[in-house]
Design a protein around this motif. Structure first.
Motif, PDB file in Angstrom:
ATOM      1  N   LYS A 141       4.090   9.628  10.387  1.00  0.00           N
ATOM      2  CA  LYS A 141       5.531  10.078  10.354  1.00  0.00           C
ATOM      3  C   LYS A 141       5.594  11.498  11.249  1.00  0.00           C
ATOM      4  O   LYS A 141       6.583  11.660  12.299  1.00  0.00           O
TER       5      LYS A 141
ATOM      6  N   ASN B   3      -7.275   9.412   1.200  1.00  0.00           N
ATOM      7  CA  ASN B   3      -6.360   8.956   2.303  1.00  0.00           C
ATOM      8  C   ASN B   3      -7.265   8.941   3.643  1.00  0.00           C
ATOM      9  O   ASN B   3      -7.739  10.097   3.944  1.00  0.00           O
TER      10      ASN B   3
ATOM     11  N   GLY C  23       9.456  15.197   2.491  1.00  0.00           N
ATOM     12  CA  GLY C  23       9.475  15.498   1.054  1.00  0.00           C
ATOM     13  C   GLY C  23       8.778  16.851   0.877  1.00  0.00           C
ATOM     14  O   GLY C  23       8.837  17.776   1.352  1.00  0.00           O
TER      15      GLY C  23
ATOM     16  N   ARG D  13      -2.040   4.062  11.821  1.00  0.00           N
ATOM     17  CA  ARG D  13      -1.525   4.213  10.618  1.00  0.00           C
ATOM     18  C   ARG D  13       0.236   3.903  10.472  1.00  0.00           C
ATOM     19  O   ARG D  13       0.803   4.012  11.689  1.00  0.00           O
TER      20      ARG D  13
ATOM     21  N   SER E  49       0.763  -1.165   0.124  1.00  0.00           N
ATOM     22  CA  SER E  49      -0.030   0.061  -0.024  1.00  0.00           C
ATOM     23  C   SER E  49       0.747   1.384   0.002  1.00  0.00           C
ATOM     24  O   SER E  49       0.114   2.416  -0.050  1.00  0.00           O
TER      25      SER E  49
ATOM     26  N   THR F 242      -8.585   3.410  -4.581  1.00  0.00           N
ATOM     27  CA  THR F 242      -8.128   4.705  -4.046  1.00  0.00           C
ATOM     28  C   THR F 242      -7.987   5.731  -4.858  1.00  0.00           C
ATOM     29  O   THR F 242      -7.990   5.711  -6.182  1.00  0.00           O
ATOM     30  N   SER F 243      -8.031   6.865  -4.102  1.00  0.00           N
ATOM     31  CA  SER F 243      -7.979   8.110  -4.782  1.00  0.00           C
ATOM     32  C   SER F 243      -6.626   8.219  -5.682  1.00  0.00           C
ATOM     33  O   SER F 243      -6.701   8.974  -6.657  1.00  0.00           O
TER      34      SER F 243
ATOM     35  N   SER G 184       2.120  19.137  -0.765  1.00  0.00           N
ATOM     36  CA  SER G 184       1.192  18.165  -1.272  1.00  0.00           C
ATOM     37  C   SER G 184      -0.197  18.468  -0.626  1.00  0.00           C
ATOM     38  O   SER G 184      -0.133  18.626   0.608  1.00  0.00           O
TER      39      SER G 184
ATOM     40  N   ASP H 268       4.695  12.491  -8.429  1.00  0.00           N
ATOM     41  CA  ASP H 268       4.079  12.828  -7.099  1.00  0.00           C
ATOM     42  C   ASP H 268       2.627  13.481  -7.366  1.00  0.00           C
ATOM     43  O   ASP H 268       2.566  14.211  -8.202  1.00  0.00           O
TER      44      ASP H 268
ATOM     45  N   ARG I 171      -4.054  16.879   0.544  1.00  0.00           N
ATOM     46  CA  ARG I 171      -4.529  15.454   0.615  1.00  0.00           C
ATOM     47  C   ARG I 171      -5.993  15.835   1.310  1.00  0.00           C
ATOM     48  O   ARG I 171      -6.003  16.803   1.992  1.00  0.00           O
TER      49      ARG I 171
ATOM     50  N   TYR J 211       2.036   1.892  -7.895  1.00  0.00           N
ATOM     51  CA  TYR J 211       0.852   1.413  -7.227  1.00  0.00           C
ATOM     52  C   TYR J 211      -0.413   2.018  -7.758  1.00  0.00           C
ATOM     53  O   TYR J 211      -1.361   0.958  -7.861  1.00  0.00           O
TER      54      TYR J 211
ATOM     55  N   ARG K 187       9.205  11.899  -4.901  1.00  0.00           N
ATOM     56  CA  ARG K 187       8.925  10.768  -5.768  1.00  0.00           C
ATOM     57  C   ARG K 187       9.173  11.008  -7.212  1.00  0.00           C
ATOM     58  O   ARG K 187       8.882  12.296  -7.425  1.00  0.00           O
TER      59      ARG K 187
ATOM     60  N   VAL L  66       2.898   9.908   5.698  1.00  0.00           N
ATOM     61  CA  VAL L  66       3.378  11.097   6.028  1.00  0.00           C
ATOM     62  C   VAL L  66       2.716  11.579   7.546  1.00  0.00           C
ATOM     63  O   VAL L  66       3.309  12.180   8.181  1.00  0.00           O
TER      64      VAL L  66
HETATM   65  N1  GDD Z   1       5.444   8.869   2.921  1.00  0.00           N
HETATM   66  C1  GDD Z   1       5.712  10.360   2.829  1.00  0.00           C
HETATM   67  N2  GDD Z   1       6.783  10.611   3.637  1.00  0.00           N
HETATM   68  N3  GDD Z   1       5.182  11.166   2.259  1.00  0.00           N
HETATM   69  C2  GDD Z   1       5.636  12.497   2.297  1.00  0.00           C
HETATM   70  C3  GDD Z   1       6.670  13.073   2.836  1.00  0.00           C
HETATM   71  C4  GDD Z   1       7.606  12.045   3.819  1.00  0.00           C
HETATM   72  O1  GDD Z   1       8.512  12.104   4.410  1.00  0.00           O
HETATM   73  N4  GDD Z   1       6.982  14.167   2.849  1.00  0.00           N
HETATM   74  C5  GDD Z   1       5.984  14.532   2.013  1.00  0.00           C
HETATM   75  N5  GDD Z   1       5.043  13.405   1.527  1.00  0.00           N
HETATM   76  C6  GDD Z   1       3.948  13.845   0.512  1.00  0.00           C
HETATM   77  C7  GDD Z   1       3.900  12.603  -0.218  1.00  0.00           C
HETATM   78  O2  GDD Z   1       4.681  12.852  -1.436  1.00  0.00           O
HETATM   79  C8  GDD Z   1       2.453  12.589  -0.746  1.00  0.00           C
HETATM   80  O3  GDD Z   1       2.286  13.713  -1.891  1.00  0.00           O
HETATM   81  C9  GDD Z   1       1.672  12.924   0.418  1.00  0.00           C
HETATM   82  O4  GDD Z   1       2.943  13.491   1.246  1.00  0.00           O
HETATM   83  C10 GDD Z   1       0.975  11.823   1.237  1.00  0.00           C
HETATM   84  O5  GDD Z   1       1.945  10.521   1.175  1.00  0.00           O
HETATM   85  P1  GDD Z   1       1.854   9.092   2.080  1.00  0.00           P
HETATM   86  O6  GDD Z   1       1.150   9.757   3.377  1.00  0.00           O
HETATM   87  O7  GDD Z   1       2.839   8.197   1.829  1.00  0.00           O
HETATM   88  O8  GDD Z   1       0.129   8.733   1.552  1.00  0.00           O
HETATM   89  P2  GDD Z   1      -0.130   8.618  -0.200  1.00  0.00           P
HETATM   90  O9  GDD Z   1      -1.166   9.524  -0.556  1.00  0.00           O
HETATM   91  O10 GDD Z   1       1.142   8.626  -1.049  1.00  0.00           O
HETATM   92  O11 GDD Z   1      -0.643   7.075  -0.371  1.00  0.00           O
HETATM   93  C11 GDD Z   1      -1.799   6.785   0.672  1.00  0.00           C
HETATM   94  O12 GDD Z   1      -2.945   7.294   0.388  1.00  0.00           O
HETATM   95  C12 GDD Z   1      -3.298   6.524  -0.806  1.00  0.00           C
HETATM   96  C13 GDD Z   1      -4.885   6.989  -0.994  1.00  0.00           C
HETATM   97  O13 GDD Z   1      -4.676   8.426  -1.722  1.00  0.00           O
HETATM   98  C14 GDD Z   1      -1.550   5.067   0.929  1.00  0.00           C
HETATM   99  O14 GDD Z   1      -2.486   4.846   2.064  1.00  0.00           O
HETATM  100  C15 GDD Z   1      -2.331   4.531  -0.261  1.00  0.00           C
HETATM  101  O15 GDD Z   1      -2.131   3.038   0.101  1.00  0.00           O
HETATM  102  C16 GDD Z   1      -3.650   5.073  -0.470  1.00  0.00           C
HETATM  103  O16 GDD Z   1      -3.953   4.433  -1.690  1.00  0.00           O
END
Ligand code: GDD
Ligand code: NAP
Length: 363
Positions: free
Chosen positions: A194, A180, A213, A186, A84, A127-128, A217, A300, A219, A151, A297, A191
């Motif tokens: 973290k 999300n 990062g 979690r 995931s 997923t979104s 971004s 992104d 969400r 993914y 990424r 993120v």
């Molecule tokens: N993980 C992570 N770590 N993300 C970061 C960081 C960091 O240090 N800094 C910034 N980000 C940004 C990522 O680039 C991304 O744009 C955003 O934070 C969210 O990252 P994640 O929390 O890793 O979640 P995701 O949106 O990529 O994916 C999650 O949500 C999806 C639904 O939209 C996961 O749960 C997926 O499985 C799910 O499908």
């Protein structure tokens, strides 16, 4: 009494869904994977419950799926198992495709081959991320998909194969396009978690700095415990359909940091831009957050914002009556503050014990 099979029961959503379905009176069966260390922390409290049963199966292994489906003969399957993590999918694209794309096909075929196509309803964790490089804001069920990571491409296959089996074989199978959703359970490399864990550690002197990062971004973040109810509602409808599940509100990673650190007792301000942006403790001037390109990424997804109108109207699920963004951040930070405090207390006990042993006070 209905029987449900949850793949990915050890994950964040699987654990909340198992609790939810047990409460509803279901017999809940879940699949787990063999691991050299035990990762059952999120479901440990359910083990031994008369409505809770575990089976070994892997989404990469058709025979194990056939075995569990034929043994359990579920009324409902919730396919939550997946690799995931979006960033990890760039490092392990083939594994991600096998589990997140072909794995869905394996579930559908197992149901068909076990003669359950007419009786078993299937929920697919979509997923979104399918909207990826977004073509419309906010996103709803009619918004075109533009997947933007290995993914998301794998999950797109999952979405379409579910639709195909619905149309080709008349199966009751549908996808929840979930935005999300986070919680105190979690995974620690996503993120939000973290950030809340780092805020708690920094506030209690256990960490110096947090590296992130893309801070800009955006969400649409909801609470996982609220979202598992939708998974169930989606399978209780007269006709199988796909639904967007979201709060309808959008926030940036930067905003999440501000709220989380405030809850942990630290007032932050951000200065600078891009890779030079920093989060500074207003009270001490110390730099607590820095940007590291390691967390960028190759592509992104930066503008996710869901429109939950259909879910509100057809499922009767109203996000404005659920956990708000602020409540979500607060509950996550509070849980991590408590976790870090317990860890610190444990360390202190260990240090005291070592000292007493050294001095011969205890033997
Ligand atoms: N993980 C992570 N770590 N993300 C970061 C960081 C960091 O240090 N800094 C910034 N980000 C940004 C990522 O680039 C991304 O744009 C955003 O934070 C969210 O990252 P994640 O929390 O890793 O979640 P995701 O949106 O990529 O994916 C999650 O949500 C999806 C639904 O939209 C996961 O749960 C997926 O499985 C799910 O499908
Ligand atoms: P998670 O915490 O990462 O849990 C994933 C689960 O899948 C774990 O139980 C994991 O088992 C299992 N799994 C991984 N690979 C497997 C394999 N090869 N065979 C069998 N099981 C496997 O994810 P989550 O946040 O609960 O998300 C649940 C589902 O919703 C996922 O499909 C995810 O892609 C999707 N989704 C999540 C969000 C979100 O924001 N959380 C949004 C949209 C969609 P181990 O514990 O053994 O690793």
């Amino acid at each position: 009494m209905k029987t449900a099979l949850i793949t990915g029961i050890t994950g964040q959503d699987g654990s909340f869904l198992a609790e939810f379905l047990i409460e509803k009176g279901y017999q809940v069966h879940g699949t787990i994977r063999r691991s050299s260390v035990d990762f059952r922390e999120r479901i440990a409290h359910l083990e031994g419950h008369p409505q809770f049963h575990l089976h070994y199966a892997d989404l990469g292994d058709s025979m194990s799926i056939m075995q569990v489906v034929s043994k359990v003969r579920p009324d409902e399957i919730y396919n939550l198992a997946a690799q995931s993590h979006v960033q990890v999918s760039f490092d392990s694209p083939e594994f991600t495709a096998d589990v997140d794309a072909t794995g869905v096909l394996r579930i559908l075929e197992a149901v068909r081959l076990c003669g359950l196509a007419d009786t078993c309803r299937i929920y697919q964790a979509s997923t979104s991320e399918l909207y990826g490089k977004v073509e419309e804001v906010p996103q709803n069920e009619r918004t075109p998909f533009h997947p933007y990571s290995p993914y998301a491409v794998a999950k797109l296959y999952g979405f379409w194969i579910v639709k195909e089996y619905r149309e080709a074989y008349g199966m009751y199978c549908c996808s929840g396009i979930l935005f999300n959703h986070e919680s105190e359970r979690r995974g620690e490399t996503f993120v939000t978690r973290k950030i809340t864990l780092a805020a708690a550690r920094i506030a209690q002197g256990k960490q110096e700095k947090l590296y992130l990062g893309n801070l800009s971004s955006l969400r649409d973040w909801g609470y996982a415990k609220d979202y598992v109810e939708c998974m169930w509602l989606i399978l209780q409808q007269p006709e199988p359909e796909d639904y967007v599940i979201a709060t309808g509100e959008q926030h940036s990673v930067r905003e999440f940091c501000l709220h989380a650190f405030r809850r942990a007792g630290i007032e932050l301000e951000f200065v600078g831009e891009g890779e030079n942006e920093k989060g500074i403790d207003k009270a001490t001037g110390k730099v607590l957050i820095e940007v590291s390109p390691d967390f960028y990424r190759p592509t992104d997804v930066v503008n996710l914002w869901g429109d939950p109108t259909k879910a509100r109207e057809q499922l009767g699920w109203d996000p404005s009556k659920k956990t708000s963004f602020e409540q979500l951040v607060n509950l996550m930070v509070d849980a991590d503050m408590a976790k870090v405090a317990v860890e610190r207390a444990g360390e202190q006990v260990k240090m005291n014990l070592e000292e007493y042993l050294e001095k011969g006070i205890v033997k």
